[in-house]
Design an enzyme around this catalytic site. Structure first.
Site, PDB file in Angstrom:
ATOM      1  N   CYS A 296       0.868  -1.168   0.000  1.00  0.00           N
ATOM      2  CA  CYS A 296       0.000   0.000   0.000  1.00  0.00           C
ATOM      3  C   CYS A 296       0.903   1.215   0.000  1.00  0.00           C
ATOM      4  CB  CYS A 296      -0.858   0.065   1.265  1.00  0.00           C
ATOM      5  SG  CYS A 296      -2.095  -1.225   1.369  1.00  0.00           S
TER       6      CYS A 296
ATOM      7  N   ARG B  52       2.094   1.396  -5.953  1.00  0.00           N
ATOM      8  CA  ARG B  52       2.172   0.470  -4.834  1.00  0.00           C
ATOM      9  C   ARG B  52       0.848  -0.246  -4.586  1.00  0.00           C
ATOM     10  NH1 ARG B  52       6.554   1.494  -1.580  1.00  0.00           N
ATOM     11  NH2 ARG B  52       5.513   0.517   0.167  1.00  0.00           N
TER      12      ARG B  52
ATOM     13  N   TRP C 269      -3.807  -1.868  -1.883  1.00  0.00           N
ATOM     14  CA  TRP C 269      -3.796  -3.112  -2.646  1.00  0.00           C
ATOM     15  C   TRP C 269      -4.372  -4.148  -1.700  1.00  0.00           C
ATOM     16  CZ3 TRP C 269      -0.372  -7.673  -3.090  1.00  0.00           C
ATOM     17  CH2 TRP C 269      -0.483  -8.310  -4.324  1.00  0.00           C
TER      18      TRP C 269
ATOM     19  N   ASN D  22       0.350   0.627   6.056  1.00  0.00           N
ATOM     20  CA  ASN D  22       0.961  -0.263   5.060  1.00  0.00           C
ATOM     21  C   ASN D  22       1.593  -1.397   5.836  1.00  0.00           C
ATOM     22  OD1 ASN D  22       2.300  -1.432   2.879  1.00  0.00           O
ATOM     23  ND2 ASN D  22       4.047  -0.065   3.051  1.00  0.00           N
ATOM     24  N   GLY D  23       1.107  -2.610   5.609  1.00  0.00           N
ATOM     25  CA  GLY D  23       1.660  -3.750   6.333  1.00  0.00           C
ATOM     26  C   GLY D  23       0.573  -4.743   6.668  1.00  0.00           C
TER      27      GLY D  23
ATOM     28  N   SER E 126      17.045  -7.200  -5.979  1.00  0.00           N
ATOM     29  CA  SER E 126      15.693  -6.666  -5.858  1.00  0.00           C
ATOM     30  C   SER E 126      15.673  -5.195  -6.252  1.00  0.00           C
ATOM     31  CB  SER E 126      15.214  -6.817  -4.407  1.00  0.00           C
ATOM     32  OG  SER E 126      14.001  -6.150  -4.218  1.00  0.00           O
TER      33      SER E 126
ATOM     34  N   SER F 100      13.170  -3.014  -5.801  1.00  0.00           N
ATOM     35  CA  SER F 100      12.585  -2.207  -4.722  1.00  0.00           C
ATOM     36  C   SER F 100      13.346  -2.337  -3.419  1.00  0.00           C
ATOM     37  CB  SER F 100      11.140  -2.651  -4.485  1.00  0.00           C
ATOM     38  OG  SER F 100      11.135  -4.003  -4.060  1.00  0.00           O
TER      39      SER F 100
ATOM     40  N   THR G 116      10.753  -6.474  -1.458  1.00  0.00           N
ATOM     41  CA  THR G 116       9.947  -7.665  -1.736  1.00  0.00           C
ATOM     42  C   THR G 116       9.979  -8.643  -0.556  1.00  0.00           C
ATOM     43  OG1 THR G 116      10.381  -7.346  -4.047  1.00  0.00           O
ATOM     44  CG2 THR G 116       9.648  -9.535  -3.414  1.00  0.00           C
TER      45      THR G 116
ATOM     46  N   GLU H 249      12.477 -13.392 -19.525  1.00  0.00           N
ATOM     47  CA  GLU H 249      12.117 -12.007 -19.214  1.00  0.00           C
ATOM     48  C   GLU H 249      11.207 -11.409 -20.296  1.00  0.00           C
ATOM     49  OE1 GLU H 249      12.087 -10.255 -16.733  1.00  0.00           O
ATOM     50  OE2 GLU H 249      11.982  -8.195 -17.413  1.00  0.00           O
TER      51      GLU H 249
ATOM     52  N   LYS I 255       7.420 -10.044 -19.620  1.00  0.00           N
ATOM     53  CA  LYS I 255       6.938  -8.699 -19.957  1.00  0.00           C
ATOM     54  C   LYS I 255       5.607  -8.793 -20.706  1.00  0.00           C
ATOM     55  CE  LYS I 255       8.734  -6.818 -17.795  1.00  0.00           C
ATOM     56  NZ  LYS I 255       9.617  -7.135 -16.789  1.00  0.00           N
TER      57      LYS I 255
ATOM     58  N   GLU J  30       2.857  -9.954 -18.283  1.00  0.00           N
ATOM     59  CA  GLU J  30       2.528  -8.973 -17.243  1.00  0.00           C
ATOM     60  C   GLU J  30       1.657  -7.839 -17.748  1.00  0.00           C
ATOM     61  OE1 GLU J  30       5.977  -8.011 -14.034  1.00  0.00           O
ATOM     62  OE2 GLU J  30       6.560  -7.798 -16.104  1.00  0.00           O
TER      63      GLU J  30
ATOM     64  N   HIS K 165      11.839 -31.764 -25.817  1.00  0.00           N
ATOM     65  CA  HIS K 165      11.311 -32.544 -24.695  1.00  0.00           C
ATOM     66  C   HIS K 165       9.932 -32.060 -24.263  1.00  0.00           C
ATOM     67  CE1 HIS K 165      15.259 -34.280 -24.654  1.00  0.00           C
ATOM     68  NE2 HIS K 165      15.812 -33.084 -24.486  1.00  0.00           N
TER      69      HIS K 165
ATOM     70  N   LYS L 224       3.946  -3.066  -7.972  1.00  0.00           N
ATOM     71  CA  LYS L 224       5.378  -2.927  -8.248  1.00  0.00           C
ATOM     72  C   LYS L 224       6.245  -3.679  -7.246  1.00  0.00           C
ATOM     73  CE  LYS L 224       8.886  -0.700 -10.326  1.00  0.00           C
ATOM     74  NZ  LYS L 224       9.146  -1.545 -11.490  1.00  0.00           N
TER      75      LYS L 224
HETATM   76  C1  BG6 Z   1       6.810  -7.799  -8.606  1.00  0.00           C
HETATM   77  C2  BG6 Z   1       6.971  -6.832  -9.755  1.00  0.00           C
HETATM   78  O1  BG6 Z   1       6.262  -8.991  -9.039  1.00  0.00           O
HETATM   79  O2  BG6 Z   1       8.049  -8.024  -7.954  1.00  0.00           O
HETATM   80  C3  BG6 Z   1       8.065  -7.318 -10.711  1.00  0.00           C
HETATM   81  O3  BG6 Z   1       5.755  -6.687 -10.424  1.00  0.00           O
HETATM   82  C4  BG6 Z   1       9.357  -7.528  -9.954  1.00  0.00           C
HETATM   83  O4  BG6 Z   1       8.256  -6.341 -11.728  1.00  0.00           O
HETATM   84  C5  BG6 Z   1       9.160  -8.465  -8.760  1.00  0.00           C
HETATM   85  O5  BG6 Z   1      10.312  -8.078 -10.806  1.00  0.00           O
HETATM   86  C6  BG6 Z   1      10.368  -8.458  -7.847  1.00  0.00           C
HETATM   87  O6  BG6 Z   1      10.524  -7.163  -7.311  1.00  0.00           O
HETATM   88  P1  BG6 Z   1      11.876  -6.575  -6.786  1.00  0.00           P
HETATM   89  O7  BG6 Z   1      11.532  -5.188  -6.327  1.00  0.00           O
HETATM   90  O8  BG6 Z   1      12.304  -7.469  -5.644  1.00  0.00           O
HETATM   91  O9  BG6 Z   1      12.855  -6.578  -7.896  1.00  0.00           O
END
Ligand code: BG6
Ligand code: UD1
Length: 753
Positions: A71, A102, A168, A195-196, A489, A491, A494, A622, A626, A629, A645, A748
């Site tokens: 959030c 977020r 969220w 948030n949490g 990561s 962010s 995660t 990747e 994309k 997603e 296979h 995100k």
């Molecule tokens: C989410 C994002 O699933 O977390 C992805 O939508 C991202 O884009 C993934 O790759 C991992 O996030 P981060 O911040 O740990 O790189």
């Protein structure tokens, strides 16, 4: 040995189930209980068993307390400066817009109704607006309500505290009643944005219900304002005229909360004051002095700056820097256990002493100095682009340059070409001595690590293994003291990656972070690391962070790998390639229109397969991620070596099949894959190096489409190869009419497990 209970008795009842209850009750006692038990004369084998059982329990509890939901929280407080209500609303809405990535399924704000003291005014003091949907739905509904109620937008407030939230959903569907601010009662005496996740909310709720509280929402958050009211009312009852301060109320509330949180409290008992506190989830304070003398910078260097009241100022609280940087660059990253009280233009910070076993006990005042955000407002604007994802794809030449700035050395007095990663230089010896390097991440970050794995293995000679963070935790996979665990990561927030970090750290591994967010939980909790410096990434689908992560890991490989004569030429070629990389990416971005045309052809497809191998297996994963997603089209990245296979069964003249076949050691194998796909009438799209079109797709294969990309050192090729796939995903999404920057159901940074 005496075991002291380090938290007050849980007067608010039991946790959800028996095991959880037992774990929660003894969380703070486990280590001392363990050593007490081990003093008894019991066989060594049983001691080991007991010891590992306790370690396991402790780990499980810590993992439980890591679960957080995604959030954004924001607050704006103006002190001694006149602001119209419309201005205050705009600041709150803009703050939410910056945090929308977020979470964007519902949102809410609270502002004051009247500038007069609520205790003497008959008007309802705090107004709360909550709406399902994105921020713009909230904005619309607020102005609609304002029009209906004749609320004066021109009314001026010299002091005012507003709070805001974008959600969220995890506890309760997206709906106004489940949106924040959550309230203590119909009069909104205490309001909270959160948030949490509060893990013991059911127990707290049970107790509050027994005390006569009724709940309107299904959220875990609602217990917090109600608990604040309970604490406040009890204090009033017991102490008569003696008033309890806002921060005392919040301290008492915090003592009873389990889980992870960043919270902002607003109350009409404490007009124009705000309290922020956190444990786990991110939160920062932004300070904007409006006094000319104070803004010349001198005040900034003063550690007591925060305690100076009187000067007109604006204060901001936010889940991240994006929502603050347009107002001020002076920030304070709030730390776990801190309670920040904004009152009369004064910022006081109290910190819970963390007891040995993680409990919260006494509080003490702390002095903190502000720091300066290294971020520009332009970074968080779309500029001339329509979407953040588009902007972030196109700014990769610049973001890559920034990632490498000051870290690649060539020429000058020292002729050697070399790499300097300031954050790792003191740890390189330990890393070189490790028995294994374990890459850990989720989503795009995992793919970036996979792309860098071969070069790290090649240059370091150390075995490199890959772990998806959640899978490592599910298996409780082995991590040893001799391991170097690298957490990747964007962010740095995660939840799965954070829990894996805690797990690896407990197991004694050297923990290295590769993050884009300075001050993030992963950056703070790793032993060392590298910031990728890609700049703010706002589009939910990661693009520029991916390429910068690969580049950082290639530099990591160069830094770890010994500079021997046998590998000198290879190292120099990679360093030259890195210098040239932004130009190559600039060149490949010229394929924008080509990829748009391809997207037009694929617009109605149900599915897309992407084949890659070697350095470009990660590019296939990747690229497919994309497309999945954002374009909401089924897409699968497949290791080309596995084609025979299973996946070959899917191939026919209808299914679009994308093959990455740029020049490297696997090129001839990819040629053979293309032949086999063609033999099954596969609908081929081939990516190859410039000049290779005829080698991968003979002129007589009319249906085969070829995309030529510039060639560079094999280990850096994934950085260039992903760009056309990013462009394809972007254009497909726009053409299919989906939301590019906020794809359905995704956020995100996923701070929930
Ligand atoms: C989410 C994002 O699933 O977390 C992805 O939508 C991202 O884009 C993934 O790759 C991992 O996030 P981060 O911040 O740990 O790189
Ligand atoms: C640092 C400065 C940069 C300055 C440069 C020149 C910061 C954030 N960076 O960059 O502004 O220009 O020195 O001297 O102040 N770290 C972790 N975990 C992570 C990421 C980083 O522990 O996930 C640690 C590193 O070990 C290091 C610190 O954070 O101690 C800064 O890392 P980084 O920004 O990568 O270091 P420099 O490139 O040296």
């Amino acid at each position: 040995m005496q075991c002291e209970k380090t938290i007050p008795p849980l007067s608010f009842g039991l946790s959800q189930n028996l095991l959880d209850h037992a774990l929660c009750q003894y969380f703070y006692k486990v280590p001392c209980l363990k050593s007490s038990l081990l003093q008894f004369q019991i066989p060594r084998k049983s001691q080991r068993l007991l010891s590992s059982l306790y370690d396991y329990l402790l780990r499980r509890i810590r993992i439980r307390s890591r679960r957080r939901k995604m959030c954004g929280i924001f607050a704006y407080l103006n002190y001694n400066v006149n602001r119209e209500r419309s201005y205050i609303l705009q600041v709150l809405f803009n703050g939410l817009r910056r945090l929308e990535y977020r979470g964007y399924d519902s949102a809410g704000i609270s502002i004051d109704h009247s500038s007069s003291d609520p205790k003497t005014s008959s008007l309802p003091p705090s107004l709360v607006f909550r709406q399902e949907g994105n921020i713009e739905s909230l904005v619309k509904s607020v102005y609609q309500e304002v029009a209906e109620t004749d609320l004066n937008l021109k009314q001026c407030f010299s002091h005012h505290a507003g709070i805001a939230h974008t959600r969220w959903a995890t506890h309760g569907e997206p709906a106004p009643r489940n949106s924040h601010p959550q309230s203590s009662d119909p009069g909104n005496e205490f309001l909270v944005v959160h948030n949490g996740v509060i893990t013991n909310y059911e127990a707290l709720k049970g107790t509050l219900v027994r005390h006569g509280f009724t709940f309107q929402s299904e959220t875990d958050t609602e217990v917090i304002p109600k608990l604040a009211k309970y604490v406040f009312d009890k204090a009033k009852e017991g102490e008569g005229d003696q008033t309890i301060t806002f921060s005392q109320v919040v301290h008492e509330v915090m003592r009873h909360l389990e889980g992870a949180y960043a919270l902002i409290f607003k109350s009409w008992h404490y007009p124009n004051e705000l309290i922020a506190c956190k444990r786990g989830s991110p939160l920062l304070l932004g300070v904007k002095e409006l006094n000319e003398n104070a803004s010349n910078g001198s005040a900034f260097h003063d550690d007591n700056f925060l305690s100076k009241s009187g000067h007109p100022k604006e204060l901001f609280l936010s889940s991240d820097a994006n929502a603050v940087v347009e107002h001020t660059k002076k920030v304070l990253v709030i730390e776990d256990g801190e309670v920040v009280h904004l009152k009369d233009g004064h910022v006081s910070i109290l910190k819970f002493d963390k007891e040995k076993h993680g409990g919260l006990s006494k509080v003490a005042a702390v002095q903190r100095a502000l720091s300066i955000l290294e971020m520009e407002v332009e970074q968080i604007n779309k500029g001339n682009f329509e979407h953040y994802m588009q902007k972030e794809i196109h700014e990769q030449p610049e973001s890559l340059t920034t990632t490498m700035r000051g870290r690649l050395l060539r020429g000058g007095s020292c002729k050697a070409k070399t790499v300097l990663l300031g954050g790792l230089k003191d740890h390189l010896k330990t890393i070189r001595r490790s028995r294994r390097i374990v890459f850990i991440g989720c989503g795009t970050s995992y793919n970036a690590a996979l792309a860098a794995r071969p070069i790290l293995e090649e240059l370091s000679g150390i075995p490199v293994t890959m772990e998806i963070a959640s899978d490592l935790l599910d298996r409780q996979g082995p991590i040893y003291r001799e391991d170097t665990a690298v957490f990747v990561s964007q962010s740095g927030e995660t939840a799965d990656t954070l829990s894996a970090l805690e797990y690896a750290s407990e197991n004694g591994a050297l923990c290295v972070g590769i993050t884009n967010t300075v001050g993030s939980a992963i950056a703070r909790n790793t032993h060392c690391g590298v910031h990728i410096n890609a700049g703010a990434e706002i589009g939910v689908a990661s693009t520029k962070a991916y390429t910068s992560q690969i580049v950082v890991m290639a530099m990591l490989a160069l830094a770890i790998g010994g500079d021997t004569i046998s590998n000198q030429a290879r190292r120099e070629a990679i360093i030259d390639g890195l210098f040239d990389l932004p130009n190559k990416v600039r060149e490949v971005l010229k394929l924008d229109q080509v990829m748009k045309d391809l997207a037009k052809q694929l617009i109605a497809e149900q599915s897309l397969l992407v084949f890659g191998r070697g350095y470009n297996y990660a590019s296939a994963l990747e690229g497919a991620l994309k497309v999945k997603e954002v374009a909401l089209m089924h897409s699968e990245g497949i290791l080309a070596g596995e084609m025979k296979h299973g996946p070959l069964a899917l191939v026919d003249e209808n299914l679009p099949t994308f093959v990455i076949a740029t020049r490297d050691a696997c090129f001839s194998k990819q040629q053979s894959v293309i032949q086999q796909l063609h033999a099954r009438k596969g609908r081929l799209i081939v990516m190859c190096s410039k000049g290779d079109a005829a080698s991968v797709c003979p002129a007589e294969w009319e249906s085969c489409r070829v995309i030529e990309v510039p060639q560079l050192e094999d280990c850096l090729q994934p950085v260039v190869n992903i760009v056309p796939l990013q462009l394809l995903a972007y254009h497909l999404t726009v053409l299919r009419g989906f939301n590019v920057d906020q794809p359905r159901n995704l956020a995100k940074s996923v701070t929930t497990q």
